[in-house]
Structure formats: structure tokens, C-alpha cells
Design a protein around this motif. Sequence first.
Motif, PDB file in Angstrom:
ATOM      1  N   GLU A   1      -0.084  -2.817  -6.746  1.00 26.60           N
ATOM      2  CA  GLU A   1       0.447  -1.705  -5.897  1.00 26.60           C
ATOM      3  C   GLU A   1      -1.127  -1.404  -5.270  1.00 26.60           C
ATOM      4  O   GLU A   1      -1.945  -1.404  -5.931  1.00 26.60           O
ATOM      5  N   ALA A   2      -0.990  -1.416  -3.942  1.00 28.17           N
ATOM      6  CA  ALA A   2      -2.201  -1.152  -3.050  1.00 28.17           C
ATOM      7  C   ALA A   2      -2.763   0.365  -2.900  1.00 28.17           C
ATOM      8  O   ALA A   2      -1.500   1.009  -2.725  1.00 28.17           O
ATOM      9  N   THR A   3      -3.785   0.397  -2.793  1.00 26.32           N
ATOM     10  CA  THR A   3      -4.278   1.962  -2.543  1.00 26.32           C
ATOM     11  C   THR A   3      -5.264   1.789  -1.366  1.00 26.32           C
ATOM     12  O   THR A   3      -6.040   1.244  -1.230  1.00 26.32           O
ATOM     13  N   TYR A   4      -4.775   2.559  -0.485  1.00 24.93           N
ATOM     14  CA  TYR A   4      -5.272   2.425   1.211  1.00 24.93           C
ATOM     15  C   TYR A   4      -6.142   3.769   1.465  1.00 24.93           C
ATOM     16  O   TYR A   4      -5.955   4.862   0.711  1.00 24.93           O
ATOM     17  N   LYS A   5      -7.313   3.560   2.275  1.00 25.18           N
ATOM     18  CA  LYS A   5      -8.238   4.675   2.569  1.00 25.18           C
ATOM     19  C   LYS A   5      -8.079   4.551   4.370  1.00 25.18           C
ATOM     20  O   LYS A   5      -8.136   3.476   4.854  1.00 25.18           O
TER      21      LYS A   5
END
Length: 672
Positions: A53-57
Motif C-alpha cells: 500500500e502506497a502513502t502519498y503526499k
Amino acid sequence: MKNLVIVESPSKSKTIEKYLGPDFEVVSSKGHIRDLATRGKDGLGVDFDNDFEATYKISKDKKDVVKELKAKAKKADAVYLATDPDREGEAISWHLANELGVDIDQENRVVFNEITKDAVLKAFENPRKIDMDLVKSQETRRILDRIIGFKLSKLLQSKIKSKSAGRVQSVALKLIVDREKEIDAFIPEEYWTVLAFFENDGNLIETSAERYKGKKLKMTNAEEAQTVVDAVQGDFVISKLEKKNRKKDSKLPFITSTLQQEASTRLGFPAKKTMRVAQKLYEGIEMGGDAEGLITYMRTDSTRLSQTFVDDAKALILESYGKEYVGKYRQGKKTENTQDAHEAIRPTNVNRTPDSVKSYLTNDEYKLYRFIYYRSLASLMAPAVFDAVSVEFTQNDYDFNGSGSTLKFDGYLKVYDYEKSTDKLLGELDESKAYKSQKIDPEQHFTQPPSRFTEARLIKELEELGIGRPSTYSMILETIVYRAYATFGAVSETSKTKVFKPTEQGVLTNDKLQDHFESIINVHYTANMEEELDLIAEGKKNNVEALQRFVDKFYPLLEEADEKMEKIEAEKVGEECPECGGELVYRFGRFGKFVACSNFPECRYNRALDGTKKEAPEPTGEECPECGKPLVKRKSRYGTWFVGCSGFPKCRYIQPNEKKKKEETENEETAS
């Protein structure tokens, strides 16, 4: 309230808004709005234990853009996402939907392949849902590039002071280094040819000795060549004479890679410049108060043309040149990596000739539009036909072969003047007549090593091997040079042809990667990875499984390399830094070897090898309009001054008035 439409580029938002009318407001996201975060395991922004699962900013320079888009989205009756028609554009729409609270289960994704009124209005009549398979493919690509880029780059920086590595970048570097090693290992071999010249009807016919008593002739020294010369001093007879029509088909319309290759060869445009100019032609040109896109989307690997364009083009060919010039519609064979989502690169309106829009275009825009226009038109025209003659003169069992041709029907060459046809006349030959040679010349030759890659040849190689996507080639090649892994310059002082040559650091980087990561930094593995990404985009493969297979293969190699790769210290100059007293060492930059302080980045002293101090950028007191960092005045590689962002290379802003001067200089350097 109005309907809100979000596109990527500000330059096309006004054009599209005119097409849609007063009920729509069209705004721009200015490209990507967010990227993977730098937290979590190894700062990758990816949760390895939760199906990657990717975390984006949100990107720093896009916070105000997102804030404004959110405010507009809340007030809008409906939000449409009209980003570019490729995987990257699909992913940008998904990121926008997530940040703006747009329902991805609604049909709010609008895709058009050209920016014309008809195409845009038709697209809005048929919106669809965001294609999550395309999004997963793009996200998988980004995660792979993040893992390799972060982990390999960190390893190389700590061990051998190299600045970066990449999934495709490192394979492209391998091609450059491997070619250089082939050149270094090459041993020239001597060979000879014997030419005989005959005069006929005022034409000089050149022939070459090919066979003796029916067997292929091979001459490796002067004595063997002289033996042939001495043996053929009498009259020759014609032992074979063939006359036939030879057809030459036009080339298929441009795709991204062939446009980059041919524009480099025919127009002298670097790949980056080609894509920049093509982007402008796609997004729209102001013409008499109205703006419209002149070409279809320039990121494609399909040679398909719409039936509407085929019909319109054939009608124009029939009217302008005649029935005999109308050819068949040919579509190239699809390779395993071909994505047929949209058409080849073509003009949006075949009746909009290059000369009719020339006054609205810059010189570079006109050159590229003309190139694309006539390539598309030529692809639907009849073949050129040549009267071809091949002749074999024989004397004393030695066969000398020659050929000639004349253009019988110009076909597609009527419009496509980028290919030249020169008649080679032999005159009327009489098989019953004896012919005496005017002269017989033995010539010495040596086999040549393979050539270094030009930009066009390297792009062609990458495409044929199935490595990376054509739309990324220009950036990959630019990065290799920027990271000082290779130089890109003229073959010689008298030649304008530019080639890639690896630096010492480039060779070292490639060698270390091959020592420890040969099983993944290679042509076969990288091409297979591209195929896997294509299958994910088609919904035929699971992205989590693909990532897990990669991680299971990559991380053991990384741990072993961290343990076994020798750490190489920078070579010392033997002098103290005049600014801080630290050790001076040799470093490699994009323009070669130079001297710098070992205490970098605390101390930024550096100088060229000839002792001259590198001129430091001068602050201008202004802020970059794109990212807010200070603007500085720099000296370019061509010796000219320009004002650009101090945040380079992350921000590539160049002040417009200075940018024009810089482009003129680049045009002079790259003109063919």
C-alpha cells in the motif's frame, strides 16, 4: 454552478473552455499533484507488509494548486477529469479524485486524443470511470522505480560516489558501456576490393569484383587484389542483365520513438526538444484568435490511423495529385509492448497544410509540424517506382557486379522530400557486345568497430529491446549525461554528429552494478518487467504479486552487495582546500573531471582541472514563479548567461526572455 473540468496543462485549459461553453470552467493541475511519501520502511512511502500500500503526499509546489482545486470542486455541479490519455494521465486523474473527494465509481473521466472542438465535445458525450488497471500499472511502475532508485542510489553513493541508479537508466548505461567495450576490444582486419569502371552512352558504370568461378571472392591483402587486377585486363562480356520495376513503400506514420529518431536525424532536434515542441503542437496554437491542437497525442506506440483521417487524406491526395497517387492504408505489425489505446501521431486536420499555418508557428514548430504532416500523408500514398537495372560483367571467370536505377513514378516522394532519390544511369547495354574497362582500381579497407550510439540509435535500440516507454527516453538519456555517467558530444571537430561515450565513473558504475545486480540490471529482465506492467494495465496480472516477486529477488542482492561491494574513496589531489583547509579530491560532473573539496556540501569550493575556478551562480533577488526558490544567474555550457531556478534539477524553470536566447544557441549546436 458550473461544471469543473481539470486538465494537466494550463496552456490547453482556455482552448477547451471555449469549446465547452459557459457552463464549464476548465482549470489545470499543472501536472502531477502528489508523489510517494518518504516515510515508512526505508523512507519509500510503501507498506511492504500490507500489499505494498502506497502513502502519498502533495508536492510542495502544488499545495496552493490543490487548495484552489478543492475550493472549486466543492462549488461545482460536477467534476470531470480530463488529464492526458495515457497511464500517467490516468494516474493523475486518480490522484486528483482522491484529493478532491471525487467519486471514482462515477463516469467522470474524459479522454480525447486531439484537442479539436469535435474531439473534445464527443469525449464529453462519452465519459467513463477511471480505469483502475491503468492506475495500478502506473503505481507499480512508480513503486519499482522508487525502490530501485532509492536503494541502489544510496548504495552506490556510499560505495563508489555515484549519484544514482534506475530501473531503465542503468540498462541504458549498460548499452553505452558495452558498446564502448566492444570498440576497445575491436581488432581491425584488412580486406581489399577491386573496382572496374565502364563507359556506356556517356555514363560511367562502377562495378565491384564479387565472385571467381561462381564462388564468393575474398581478398585480404594487396597481393590477392593485384592477382585479380592482372587477370582481368582483357575485354569483358555481359554475363547477366536484369531489368525490373522496384517499388519502395512509404514509411508508416510516426509513433513517439520514430518521431524522436527521425527528428534527430532529419531535423537535428534532440529528443527532449522534439517532445517539447510536439507538446505545444498538441496542446494548441493560437490562430487568428482561436486556438486548436494541430497534432494528435504525441505519446503513442500505435501506427493506427482513424478511418475518418484516412478518408479525408485520400480525398485530398486524389484532388491534389491524382488517382495514381492514392495508396493503400497499411498498419504496422503490433509488437508485444504495443499499446493501441490511441492513434499514430498525425495532423488533426489534413486540410490544415503546413504553409497555411506557418505564420502562426515558430520556426521549430513549423519544421516539426511539416515533418509530421507529410509523413502522415505519405503513409497513405502509392509507392515510388524505379526502373532498376543490375548487370554482371565477366572476364576470365571473374564476375563484377553493378547496378543503376531511375525514378519512374515518384509516388509518396511527391510530398515526402525528406528522402532523396538520385538517378544512377547505366545507359542501354548490349549483351552481345564486348566492353573494355576504363580503369581497374584495387582499394584497401579495414573493418570498422561498431559505432557509438547517437541519440537516435540509442532510442531505436531501447525500443527494439522493449526497454522503458518511448515517452521517457529523452529524460533517461538526459539523466545519464547529467549524472556524469556519459558525455554526449561531437564525434570529431569536423563533425556535428553527437554520440554517447561513457565516463570513467559511468564504466565504474556499470561494472559494479553488473558484479552484484546482473540478474535484474539487464535487457531481458527489464523488458520482461515492461511486459508485466502491460499485463497489469490489461487486468491480466496482479500488481501485488509482481511487486512481491521483485522484492524477493532484489533485497537479497542488495544485502549481499552492501556486504561485499568494495568502498572506493575519492582520489586525492594532494592539496588543501583554499577555503576551508580540507582535502581536495577529484570528482566527476556532467562536463567531466574536476577538483572539489572533500567537505562538500559544507564547503562548495571547486575548480576545473586547468585551475580555473568554476563561476558560481549569482542570486538575482527574485523568486522562482514555479517553486518559490531563489532565481540565480548561471553560465551555460555554451558560455551564455541565463536566469534559472536554484532548485535545479528538481525545478527546471528558466526565465522566458533568457530561455529564448538559450534555445537559439541550442538550435545552432544541433542543426543538421
